[in-house]
Design an enzyme around this catalytic site. Structure first.
Site, short mmCIF file in Angstrom:
data_model
loop_
_atom_site.label_atom_id
_atom_site.label_comp_id
_atom_site.label_asym_id
_atom_site.label_seq_id
_atom_site.Cartn_x
_atom_site.Cartn_y
_atom_site.Cartn_z
N LYS A 233 -7.47 51.09 5.96
CA LYS A 233 -7.95 51.33 4.59
C LYS A 233 -8.21 52.81 4.34
CE LYS A 233 -11.58 48.56 4.73
NZ LYS A 233 -11.49 47.94 6.07
N ARG B 174 -17.57 43.66 -0.56
CA ARG B 174 -17.42 42.97 0.72
C ARG B 174 -18.07 41.59 0.70
NH1 ARG B 174 -16.84 47.97 4.03
NH2 ARG B 174 -16.65 47.50 6.22
N ARG C 214 -9.40 54.73 17.56
CA ARG C 214 -10.27 55.48 16.67
C ARG C 214 -11.59 55.80 17.37
NH1 ARG C 214 -11.77 52.88 10.97
NH2 ARG C 214 -13.43 51.83 12.08
N ARG D 126 -17.19 56.99 16.42
CA ARG D 126 -18.08 56.28 15.50
C ARG D 126 -18.96 55.32 16.28
NH1 ARG D 126 -15.32 53.79 10.15
NH2 ARG D 126 -16.81 52.14 10.65
N ARG E 264 -18.05 42.83 13.46
CA ARG E 264 -17.52 43.26 12.15
C ARG E 264 -16.35 42.37 11.73
NH1 ARG E 264 -16.51 48.97 13.87
NH2 ARG E 264 -15.39 49.29 11.94
#
Ligand code: AMP
Length: 193
Positions: free
Chosen positions: A21, A95, A134, A140, A151
């Protein structure tokens, strides 16, 4: 202002964590002259600045849960309400059904409506692979295995049902998110009105 830039446009970019995204949102916002509003980025900035919202959101984000609707909706509304015309690309919002309803109300109040919802579809194995890479690159704090699993679960239970909501309204475009960034970008451009 060009004729195009004077028209309202509201595009949603949806998909599970790791679907790409963020990458597609940045490109699309620039190509269509839209303001990108990524609620995850906005929250991370609040956390980094140590604001009241940031302090409240940090633990929730680290657990891979969702920040309460009223906080998210207020954050998005404060950006959208002053915009005339509303030209925005929403990444990671809505969401939940509550957020989707709040967005409808917000847009109606501002005299506009949704242009399109793009749902990026990516195999679960590929999602996990992308998130792991990532994690190595960006560090992160919510890109660890336990949080990633949660998630995904939260996405399936709370966000995936929204695809039906937008499909019923004739706004949903499912786009294959596998392949290179350019290939996916091309598919998105093909379906957008
Ligand atoms: P993201 O960068 O979109 O993956 O978002 C990172 C985290 O921020 C999520 O796991 C949630 O904890 C929180 N978050 C981002 N957007 C929302 C939203 N629309 N509603 C609730 N929580 C959100």
């Amino acid at each position: 202002m060009s004729a195009e830039a004077s028209r309202a446009e509201v595009v949603l970019l949806m998909g599970p964590p790791g679907a790409g995204k963020g990458t597609q949102a940045a490109r699309l916002a620039e190509a269509r002259d839209l303001r990108k509003l990524a609620t995850g980025d906005m929250l991370r900035s609040q956390v980094a600045r140590g604001t009241e919202l940031g302090l409240e959101a940090k633990g929730i984000m680290d657990a891979g849960e969702l920040v309460p609707d009223d906080l998210i909706v207020a954050m998005v509304a404060s950006e959208i309400d002053p915009m005339r015309p509303v030209r925005v690309l929403l990444d990671g919002f809505p969401r939940t059904p509550g957020q989707a309803a709040a967005l409808d109300t917000l847009l109606t109040r501002d005299g506009t409506s949704l242009t399109a919802a793009i749902a990026l579809q990516v195999d679960e194995d590929e999602l996990v692979r992308r998130l792991a890479s990532r994690a190595a690159e960006e560090g992160r704090s919510d890109d660890n295995e336990v949080t990633i699993r949660n998630r995904m679960k939260v996405y399936r239970s709370q966000t995936q049902p929204l695809l039906d909501y937008y499909a019923e309204r004739g706004k949903l475009h499912r786009v294959d998110g596998m392949g290179s960034v350019d290939e996916v970008a091309e598919r998105i451009d093909e379906v957008l009105p």
